[in-house]
Design a protein around this motif. Structure first.
Motif, short mmCIF file in Angstrom:
data_model
loop_
_atom_site.label_atom_id
_atom_site.label_comp_id
_atom_site.label_asym_id
_atom_site.label_seq_id
_atom_site.Cartn_x
_atom_site.Cartn_y
_atom_site.Cartn_z
N ASP A 183 22.51 -9.85 -29.84
CA ASP A 183 21.65 -11.03 -29.73
C ASP A 183 20.41 -10.69 -28.91
O ASP A 183 20.46 -9.86 -28.00
CB ASP A 183 22.40 -12.23 -29.15
N PHE A 184 19.30 -11.33 -29.27
CA PHE A 184 18.03 -11.07 -28.60
C PHE A 184 17.16 -12.30 -28.77
O PHE A 184 16.96 -12.78 -29.89
CB PHE A 184 17.35 -9.84 -29.21
N GLY A 185 16.67 -12.82 -27.65
CA GLY A 185 15.80 -13.99 -27.70
C GLY A 185 16.47 -15.22 -28.28
O GLY A 185 15.80 -16.07 -28.86
N GLY A 186 17.79 -15.30 -28.14
CA GLY A 186 18.52 -16.45 -28.65
C GLY A 186 18.91 -16.36 -30.11
O GLY A 186 19.51 -17.30 -30.65
N GLY B 7 14.73 -0.47 -18.64
CA GLY B 7 13.50 -1.05 -19.11
C GLY B 7 13.09 -0.70 -20.52
O GLY B 7 12.00 -1.10 -20.97
N ARG B 8 13.93 0.05 -21.23
CA ARG B 8 13.66 0.42 -22.61
C ARG B 8 14.83 0.00 -23.48
O ARG B 8 15.94 -0.20 -23.01
CB ARG B 8 13.47 1.94 -22.76
N TRP B 9 14.58 -0.12 -24.78
CA TRP B 9 15.65 -0.28 -25.74
C TRP B 9 15.89 1.07 -26.41
O TRP B 9 14.93 1.80 -26.70
CB TRP B 9 15.30 -1.34 -26.78
N SER C 194 11.24 -2.86 -27.59
CA SER C 194 11.95 -4.03 -28.08
C SER C 194 12.95 -3.59 -29.14
O SER C 194 12.65 -2.65 -29.91
CB SER C 194 10.98 -5.05 -28.68
N PRO C 195 14.10 -4.26 -29.24
CA PRO C 195 15.05 -3.89 -30.31
C PRO C 195 14.54 -4.26 -31.69
O PRO C 195 15.11 -3.79 -32.69
CB PRO C 195 16.31 -4.68 -29.95
N ARG D 198 9.14 -1.83 -34.80
CA ARG D 198 9.00 -0.99 -35.99
C ARG D 198 8.60 0.43 -35.61
O ARG D 198 8.41 1.28 -36.49
CB ARG D 198 7.95 -1.57 -36.93
N HIS D 199 8.43 0.70 -34.33
CA HIS D 199 7.91 1.99 -33.88
C HIS D 199 8.84 2.56 -32.80
O HIS D 199 8.67 2.28 -31.61
CB HIS D 199 6.48 1.83 -33.34
N TRP D 200 9.81 3.35 -33.23
CA TRP D 200 10.78 3.97 -32.34
C TRP D 200 10.38 5.42 -32.10
O TRP D 200 10.08 6.15 -33.04
CB TRP D 200 12.18 3.88 -32.93
N ILE D 201 10.39 5.82 -30.84
CA ILE D 201 9.96 7.16 -30.46
C ILE D 201 11.18 8.07 -30.38
O ILE D 201 12.16 7.75 -29.68
CB ILE D 201 9.25 7.12 -29.09
N PRO D 202 11.18 9.21 -31.06
CA PRO D 202 12.33 10.13 -30.98
C PRO D 202 12.49 10.70 -29.58
O PRO D 202 11.50 10.98 -28.88
CB PRO D 202 11.97 11.23 -31.99
#
Length: 314
Positions: free
Chosen positions: A127-130, A178-180, A204-205, A208-212
């Protein structure tokens, strides 16, 4: 030098053991069906992180399908169990949900909540943001997709892909420092799905931009690489990562690993527990573990005939 040599020797030993395991599996499954089923019950309050399958109650699917990758959820005072459901006739996985009573046994039949034209499994929930989200495995599509719940428990809508152009499995999300973070197995070049753990991070979970991670793959080991359930803190706030043991075969056992250091550049973990299906209940395998609100659920594998009777194996 010596570390590299030992790693090479261990990987060769694992590959030889898996080759023998595959031959054994082919013989076993000539006359039997390898069926995943569920084990569920309250956590042991004295050792909540150490699973004891002997204390858990089985939930058996019909003989024409299996249930695997269980994720528990509690909503409005009721228990719900989301699983990969694999009907033999369809030969493709779908996501289904089982309503459970206070005794943690099913109250009704499994209901399909997500089915696509490709295999789906590992219905990771958060869950995230309700809002409630699901990230099911769909490695064949070469992307990791995010679904949002529009009506609980049976209406899910795809929002977007978290990762693309990657054959990834068992995506597991969690917040840390502090990171997802998103951890998954992946097939990349000569690195196989069942030996790997990759990590990505974002702000944020829903990103669209996840860093390896700089060290990807952060684990490469058939005995502890691939994820096996939700990553959660222990009583001291230290993250514990369930992993699969795929030696001598896929789904042979489970491990728990304490994450000692996780930054975008460094990853270190330490094995704190491991167990196999044969050792912990006489099953052919153990494959997945989830904990939620004081309840523990695993999946285990048995060999059965077409009528659903268990067949002994060696």
């Amino acid at each position: 030098m010596w570390t590299s040599l030992l790693t090479t020797v261990r990987r060769l030993q694992q590959k030889l053991a898996r080759a023998r395991g595959k031959r054994t599996a082919r013989r076993e499954q000539q006359t039997a069906w390898a069926q995943w089923f569920l084990l569920i019950g309250p956590e042991n309050p004295t050792t909540p992180w150490i699973p004891d399958p002997a204390r858990l109650q089985p939930i058996l699917p019909p003989p024409d399908r299996f249930w695997a990758d269980p994720f528990l959820w509690r909503r409005d005072g009721r228990w719900w169990l989301f699983v990969e459901e694999y009907p033999r006739a369809r030969a493709i996985g779908q996501i289904s949900v089982l309503p459970l009573g206070d005794d943690l046994q099913p109250r009704g039949e499994a209901q399909t909540v997500l089915a696509e034209d490709r295999h789906l499994s590992y219905p990771f929930l958060f869950d995230f943001g309700g809002d409630l989200f699901m990230v099911p495995e769909s490695a064949q599509s070469r992307c990791v997709d995010l679904y949002q719940c529009e009506r609980f428990p049976d209406r899910w809508v795809r929002r977007h892909s978290l990762l693309t152009n990657i054959e990834a499995a068992d995506a597991t999300l969690f917040a840390h420092a502090g990171r997802w973070w998103l951890m998954c197995a992946a097939h990349q070049g000569r690195i196989r799905m069942n030996e790997s753990l990759y990590a990505f991070h974002a702000d944020s979970p829903l990103s669209r931009h996840w860093i390896p991670h700089a060290g990807n793959p952060i684990v490469r080991d058939f005995s502890r690489g691939r994820p096996a359930g939700r990553i959660l803190p222990d009583a001291h706030g230290r993250l514990v990562r369930p992993s699969q043991d795929c030696v001598p075969h896929y789904g042979y056992g489970l491990g728990l690993n304490r994450i000692d250091h996780l930054t975008p550049e460094v990853y270190r973990e330490q094995r704190i527990w491991s167990g196999s299906g044969p050792a912990l209940g006489g099953w052919r395998g153990l494959h997945h573990l989830d904990r939620h609100a004081g309840v523990l659920v695993l999946d285990a594998q048995r060999l059965i005939d077409d009528e659903g009777y268990r067949i002994a194996f060696t």
